[in-house]
Write an enzyme that holds these catalytic residues in place. Structure first.
Site, mmCIF file in Angstrom:
data_model
loop_
_atom_site.group_PDB
_atom_site.id
_atom_site.type_symbol
_atom_site.label_atom_id
_atom_site.label_comp_id
_atom_site.label_asym_id
_atom_site.label_seq_id
_atom_site.Cartn_x
_atom_site.Cartn_y
_atom_site.Cartn_z
ATOM 1 N N TRP A 124 74.501 48.143 45.712
ATOM 2 C CA TRP A 124 75.397 46.978 45.710
ATOM 3 C C TRP A 124 76.060 46.815 44.358
ATOM 4 C CZ3 TRP A 124 76.712 46.150 50.331
ATOM 5 C CH2 TRP A 124 75.792 46.176 51.388
ATOM 6 N N ASP A 168 74.897 38.642 41.321
ATOM 7 C CA ASP A 168 74.828 38.776 42.776
ATOM 8 C C ASP A 168 73.384 38.482 43.171
ATOM 9 O OD1 ASP A 168 74.637 39.565 45.407
ATOM 10 O OD2 ASP A 168 75.403 41.597 45.103
ATOM 11 N N LYS A 197 70.960 36.711 53.959
ATOM 12 C CA LYS A 197 69.673 37.234 53.529
ATOM 13 C C LYS A 197 68.631 36.124 53.344
ATOM 14 C CE LYS A 197 71.471 41.470 52.953
ATOM 15 N NZ LYS A 197 72.465 41.664 51.895
#
Ligand code: PLP
Length: 354
Positions: free
Chosen positions: A100, A167, A191
């Site tokens: 990511w 993030d 998530k």
């Protein structure tokens, strides 16, 4: 029967949130209307948006500190480019701790110079780099708090004069941190907060307005802030469901209370991975994530037996990501310790049988 769902995302949410959200699809607040058919400008929905925004700030301990909360669309992946679009004038630093982060780097390069301050790519991201030097004069420094795919998590965040961007898609609201260290936090809802379809952005307003390029309205944080996160039609159902999850978390006692549970769950699974001679962990011990535990069988011949056993026990979603292989147990806030114990039982049953 409800399964023990270890899926990495979309993933488990509190059962009571599922119930309340489904009720609102049929009849929202006894209004005779579905949450899906009312105007997003109606008082009922504006109240939902405002409650979601204020709960997020309250739970993070960021009230009255100059932060604004947005619920945007386009996933965390859009934040990879939006952060750079709004904040990267000349050069930015990135800590590359997983796929990511790597994607965030790629997007930022469109807008300016990107300095990879540290990376753990050399070891397929099984650790968090430490002891690196952060250059001066960065427009910001970007990091990823929890690496969902590899099962590593930053425990000590870098200290820098530059605005710190993080993030937090896969561990937001899971552990206590000094969130005021960060100038911008973003997290895809799916998530640890709600269904896919909205992304939480928590932004310190004073970092905006420092770049020269023009920004299209939909990608401009300033525009979304000025419209109270309602510049266009917001994703009403994901925002509503996220709000319900945040209410649930507050009722439980907030991040402090859930962190205690998360630590217990992580301890349970990691001690099994360590003590059971059939398994080995993937992530370096001191960097292991409390959210996603990555591990594998030492003898792949046992795979068929093990897979059949956990399926039989009502377990779902423990296959590892293709870039790591093996298994991954994601244990987000809504997962009970009983579910983790069910997986651990299967692992120790395998040891007895093998
Ligand atoms: C899942 C994930 C993403 C991608 O989120 P999308 O909402 O699918 O764009 C980004 N970062 C991290 C850490 C993730 O776990």
């Amino acid at each position: 029967m409800k399964k023990h769902n270890f899926s990495a995302g979309p993933c488990i949410l509190p059962q009571e949130v599922f119930k309340e959200a489904s009720q609102a699809v049929l009849d929202f607040n006894d209004s005779g209307l579905s949450i899906l058919e009312i105007s997003h400008r109606s008082k009922d929905f504006v109240d939902v948006m405002e409650e979601a925004r204020s709960l997020a700030l309250e739970l993070l301990g960021l009230e009255g500190k100059g932060y604004k909360v947005l619920f945007l669309q386009g996933g965390a992946s859009t934040q990879f480019l939006m952060t750079a679009y709004n904040l990267l004038q000349t050069k930015a630093g990135y800590i590359n701790t997983g796929s990511w982060s790597d994607k965030a780097v790629k997007e930022a390069k469109i807008f300016g110079e990107v300095i990879e301050v540290a990376s753990s790519k050399d070891a397929n991201y099984n650790y968090i780099p430490k002891g690196y030097k952060i250059p001066e004069g960065l427009d910001y420094l970007h990091c990823t708090s929890n690496n969902t795919i590899f099962g590593t998590q930053i425990k000590d965040f870098p200290t820098t004069n530059a605005p710190l961007i993080c993030d937090m898609s896969s561990d937001i609201f899971s552990r206590q941190l000094d969130f005021s260290k960060f100038s911008l936090i973003y997290a895809g809802a799916q998530k640890n907060m709600g269904p896919a379809g909205t992304t939480l952005v928590v932004i310190k307003e004073d970092i905006l307005g420092k770049i020269e390029r023009q920004i299209p309205s939909m990608l401009d944080y300033g525009v979304h802030i000025s419209k109270g996160s309602m510049f266009n039609t917001p994703p009403v159902f994901p925002v509503y469901t996220s709000m319900l999850t945040l209410r649930w978390l507050k009722k439980l006692g907030g991040i402090a209370a859930i962190e205690e549970e998360n630590d217990k769950k992580a301890k349970l699974i990691y001690s099994e991975i360590e003590l059971n001679p059939l398994f080995k962990g993937f992530a370096k011990k001191e960097d292991r994530s409390t959210m996603n535990a990555t591990f594998s069988l030492i003898n792949e011949d046992l795979k068929e037996t093990f897979d059949a056993m956990w399926k039989e026990a009502g377990i779902n979603g423990v296959n590892g990501h293709r870039s790591v292989g093996g298994y991954r147990a994601s244990m987000y806030n809504a997962m009970s310790i009983e579910s983790v114990a069910a997986l651990v039982d299967v692992m120790s049953d395998l040891e007895r049988k093998a």
